[in-house]
Design an enzyme around this catalytic site. Structure first.
Site, PDB file in Angstrom:
ATOM      1  N   SER A 187       0.822  -1.206   0.000  1.00 46.83           N
ATOM      2  CA  SER A 187       0.000   0.000   0.000  1.00 46.83           C
ATOM      3  C   SER A 187       0.854   1.254   0.000  1.00 46.83           C
ATOM      4  CB  SER A 187      -0.926   0.003   1.211  1.00 46.83           C
ATOM      5  OG  SER A 187      -0.202  -0.264   2.381  1.00 46.83           O
ATOM      6  N   HIS A 239      -2.276  -2.643  -6.439  1.00 47.21           N
ATOM      7  CA  HIS A 239      -2.823  -2.269  -5.126  1.00 47.21           C
ATOM      8  C   HIS A 239      -4.344  -2.424  -5.132  1.00 47.21           C
ATOM      9  CE1 HIS A 239      -3.548   1.133  -1.998  1.00 47.21           C
ATOM     10  NE2 HIS A 239      -3.504  -0.033  -1.411  1.00 47.21           N
ATOM     11  N   GLU A 295      -5.246  -0.040  -8.227  1.00 45.36           N
ATOM     12  CA  GLU A 295      -4.278   1.016  -8.533  1.00 45.36           C
ATOM     13  C   GLU A 295      -3.006   0.297  -9.005  1.00 45.36           C
ATOM     14  OE1 GLU A 295      -3.212   3.222  -4.978  1.00 45.36           O
ATOM     15  OE2 GLU A 295      -2.652   4.988  -6.143  1.00 45.36           O
ATOM     16  N   ASN A 320      -3.545   6.224  -1.099  1.00 44.66           N
ATOM     17  CA  ASN A 320      -3.174   6.449   0.303  1.00 44.66           C
ATOM     18  C   ASN A 320      -2.544   7.815   0.543  1.00 44.66           C
ATOM     19  OD1 ASN A 320      -4.238   4.183   1.553  1.00 44.66           O
ATOM     20  ND2 ASN A 320      -2.570   2.903   0.787  1.00 44.66           N
TER      21      ASN A 320
HETATM   22  N1  3HC Z   1     -17.058 -10.086  -0.107  1.00 48.54           N
HETATM   23  C1  3HC Z   1     -18.121 -10.083  -0.927  1.00 48.54           C
HETATM   24  N2  3HC Z   1     -19.120  -9.181  -0.832  1.00 48.54           N
HETATM   25  C2  3HC Z   1     -19.068  -8.276   0.169  1.00 48.54           C
HETATM   26  C3  3HC Z   1     -17.992  -8.230   1.082  1.00 48.54           C
HETATM   27  C4  3HC Z   1     -16.949  -9.185   0.897  1.00 48.54           C
HETATM   28  N3  3HC Z   1     -15.864  -9.221   1.696  1.00 48.54           N
HETATM   29  N4  3HC Z   1     -18.201  -7.213   1.956  1.00 48.54           N
HETATM   30  C5  3HC Z   1     -19.371  -6.640   1.609  1.00 48.54           C
HETATM   31  N5  3HC Z   1     -19.888  -7.279   0.532  1.00 48.54           N
HETATM   32  C6  3HC Z   1     -21.078  -6.912  -0.241  1.00 48.54           C
HETATM   33  C7  3HC Z   1     -22.374  -7.146   0.479  1.00 48.54           C
HETATM   34  O1  3HC Z   1     -22.867  -8.450   0.248  1.00 48.54           O
HETATM   35  C8  3HC Z   1     -23.284  -6.090  -0.156  1.00 48.54           C
HETATM   36  O2  3HC Z   1     -23.751  -6.517  -1.433  1.00 48.54           O
HETATM   37  P1  3HC Z   1     -25.002  -5.755  -2.192  1.00 48.54           P
HETATM   38  O3  3HC Z   1     -24.602  -4.330  -2.419  1.00 48.54           O
HETATM   39  O4  3HC Z   1     -25.112  -6.518  -3.465  1.00 48.54           O
HETATM   40  O5  3HC Z   1     -26.154  -5.886  -1.261  1.00 48.54           O
HETATM   41  C9  3HC Z   1     -22.344  -4.945  -0.386  1.00 48.54           C
HETATM   42  O6  3HC Z   1     -21.038  -5.489  -0.425  1.00 48.54           O
HETATM   43  C10 3HC Z   1     -22.471  -3.931   0.697  1.00 48.54           C
HETATM   44  O7  3HC Z   1     -22.197  -4.564   1.944  1.00 48.54           O
HETATM   45  P2  3HC Z   1     -23.089  -4.396   3.268  1.00 48.54           P
HETATM   46  O8  3HC Z   1     -24.521  -4.207   2.900  1.00 48.54           O
HETATM   47  O9  3HC Z   1     -22.724  -5.486   4.217  1.00 48.54           O
HETATM   48  O10 3HC Z   1     -22.544  -3.128   3.966  1.00 48.54           O
HETATM   49  P3  3HC Z   1     -22.411  -1.671   3.440  1.00 48.54           P
HETATM   50  O11 3HC Z   1     -23.489  -1.268   2.519  1.00 48.54           O
HETATM   51  O12 3HC Z   1     -22.196  -0.923   4.699  1.00 48.54           O
HETATM   52  O13 3HC Z   1     -21.053  -1.684   2.600  1.00 48.54           O
HETATM   53  C11 3HC Z   1     -18.729  -1.548   2.360  1.00 48.54           C
HETATM   54  C12 3HC Z   1     -19.872  -2.191   3.109  1.00 48.54           C
HETATM   55  C13 3HC Z   1     -18.716  -2.014   0.911  1.00 48.54           C
HETATM   56  C14 3HC Z   1     -17.449  -2.039   3.049  1.00 48.54           C
HETATM   57  C15 3HC Z   1     -18.893   0.025   2.418  1.00 48.54           C
HETATM   58  O14 3HC Z   1     -19.099   0.443   3.734  1.00 48.54           O
HETATM   59  C16 3HC Z   1     -17.702   0.758   1.853  1.00 48.54           C
HETATM   60  O15 3HC Z   1     -17.556   0.918   0.657  1.00 48.54           O
HETATM   61  N6  3HC Z   1     -16.820   1.275   2.758  1.00 48.54           N
HETATM   62  C17 3HC Z   1     -15.601   1.955   2.360  1.00 48.54           C
HETATM   63  C18 3HC Z   1     -14.555   0.946   2.004  1.00 48.54           C
HETATM   64  C19 3HC Z   1     -13.261   1.577   1.585  1.00 48.54           C
HETATM   65  O16 3HC Z   1     -13.082   2.787   1.550  1.00 48.54           O
HETATM   66  N7  3HC Z   1     -12.296   0.711   1.273  1.00 48.54           N
HETATM   67  C20 3HC Z   1     -10.982   1.133   0.897  1.00 48.54           C
HETATM   68  C21 3HC Z   1     -10.106   1.129   2.097  1.00 48.54           C
HETATM   69  S1  3HC Z   1      -8.488   1.686   1.715  1.00 48.54           S
HETATM   70  C22 3HC Z   1      -7.681   0.314   1.202  1.00 48.54           C
HETATM   71  O17 3HC Z   1      -8.180  -0.795   1.196  1.00 48.54           O
HETATM   72  C23 3HC Z   1      -6.278   0.536   0.758  1.00 48.54           C
HETATM   73  C24 3HC Z   1      -5.268   0.066   1.757  1.00 48.54           C
HETATM   74  O18 3HC Z   1      -3.995   0.223   1.193  1.00 48.54           O
HETATM   75  C25 3HC Z   1      -5.307   0.806   3.067  1.00 48.54           C
END
Ligand code: 3HC
Length: 298
Positions: free
Chosen positions: A126, A147, A159, A197
């Site tokens: 990352s 990434h 990315e 990031n």
């Molecule tokens: N695998 C498969 N499907 C998943 C899943 C997983 N691990 N996690 C969630 N889902 C699916 C759910 O089944 C749901 O499907 P649907 O839209 O078809 O109904 C959908 O994703 C949404 O999940 P939930 O209803 O359980 O929950 P939310 O609506 O609250 O969404 C989230 C969860 C997608 C995590 C949302 O909150 C989100 O987008 N959060 C921000 C995530 C983000 O910013 N990630 C990047 C982080 S930075 C990074 O990773 C980089 C690193 O270098 C730090």
């Protein structure tokens, strides 16, 4: 956007590291019809990863996104690897191990004697320098940053980071592979934090300062960004989701690499990490996850 045709020849892609990112990467590769040897230094992490992948594919089956047959076929394609020798047939290997440079270097050193000469190496780092990691391998031209974002099966972006020595063919193949996984790509130059990031972590760090200085409570800060800026998660909830240790280590990479005090990690973030309050994975961070719904810890 990559062209899937550029990666049509890719049949087997190894994944090293079966944690949060590694299991998500194995999941999307297997669903795309690719064979996946999956390795982790801790055998129990492999067992946990296979369970997590099964559960996450089930969510997709329940939503009608994946058929029951595709689920079974995908899970069969993921092969727990006993050692790095199991990567000898791979067209590419994606490393998603702990975010520590010495660990990643040791993995590449152990891996390369087993690899085909034309095998591509990608790191899911990352924030570490792709150029520096590449230089420690026997194939800097065929080395690249890939990434992914958490949760990998849901997030639409990969990315891609070219090291200074990465050749065009490697870039095209890896962009094509991301397209085969159904992901969009964005190309970043190899500078600290790349793009995502470099932008995201200072925002999270600033949210922690906003809390530290008493400008708002945890709930108020997260509500502001969720409802006022349409972010799916507030920055403190997101920090817990990513892991506070990861957030801190990326801020340190930005501070060291760019030498600008605007990247100084908030002392409160440092204190949470020192306490072992790392977010969801330890059950406590800015929120306490032992209760439902999670309760703010300040
Ligand atoms: N695998 C498969 N499907 C998943 C899943 C997983 N691990 N996690 C969630 N889902 C699916 C759910 O089944 C749901 O499907 P649907 O839209 O078809 O109904 C959908 O994703 C949404 O999940 P939930 O209803 O359980 O929950 P939310 O609506 O609250 O969404 C989230 C969860 C997608 C995590 C949302 O909150 C989100 O987008 N959060 C921000 C995530 C983000 O910013 N990630 C990047 C982080 S930075 C990074 O990773 C980089 C690193 O270098 C730090």
């Amino acid at each position: 956007m990559g062209d899937p045709a550029d990666a049509a020849h890719i049949r087997e892609v190894g994944v090293i590291g079966a944690g949060q990112m590694g299991n998500g990467i194995a999941h999307v590769l297997a669903l795309a019809g690719i064979e996946v040897p999956l390795y982790d230094a801790k055998p129990e992490a492999l067992t946990r990863a296979l369970e997590t992948i099964g559960r996450n594919v089930d969510r997709q089956v329940a939503k009608g996104l994946v058929s029951a047959e595709a689920r079974e076929a995908a899970l069969r394609r993921i092969r727990p690897a006993a050692g790095l020798a199991d990567f000898s047939r791979c067209d590419a290997v994606i490393e998603a191990a702990t975010e520590k440079e010495d660990i990643k270097r040791a993995i590449f050193a152990g891996l390369q004697p087993h690899l085909r000469e034309d095998c591509l190496l990608a790191t899911n780092t990352s924030s570490l320098s792709v150029t520096r990691l590449a230089a420690a391998t026997d194939r800097p031209a065929r080395f690249i940053g890939m990434h992914f974002f958490n949760p990998v099966p849901v997030m639409k972006l990969v990315e891609i980071i070219r090291g200074i020595a990465t050749d065009d063919a490697t870039y095209r193949t890896v962009a094509g592979l991301a397209a085969r996984l159904g992901k969009e790509t964005a190309l970043a130059e190899d500078f600290p934090g790349f793009m995502a990031n470099r932008i995201l972590m200072p925002m999270i760090n600033e949210a922690v300062y906003t809390l530290y200085e008493g400008v708002g409570t945890i709930e108020a800060i997260d509500t502001t960004m969720k409802l006022g800026c349409n972010h799916p998660m507030g920055p403190l909830e997101l920090a817990d989701f990513i892991g506070l240790d990861t957030c801190l280590s990326i801020m340190q990479v930005l501070l060291d690499g760019l030498s600008d005090t605007k990247y100084r990690p908030c002392p409160l973030l440092v204190k949470y990490v020192e306490a072992g309050w790392l977010g969801r994975k330890t059950g406590r961070g800015f929120y306490d996850y032992s209760v439902t719904p999670p309760r703010p810890t300040r």
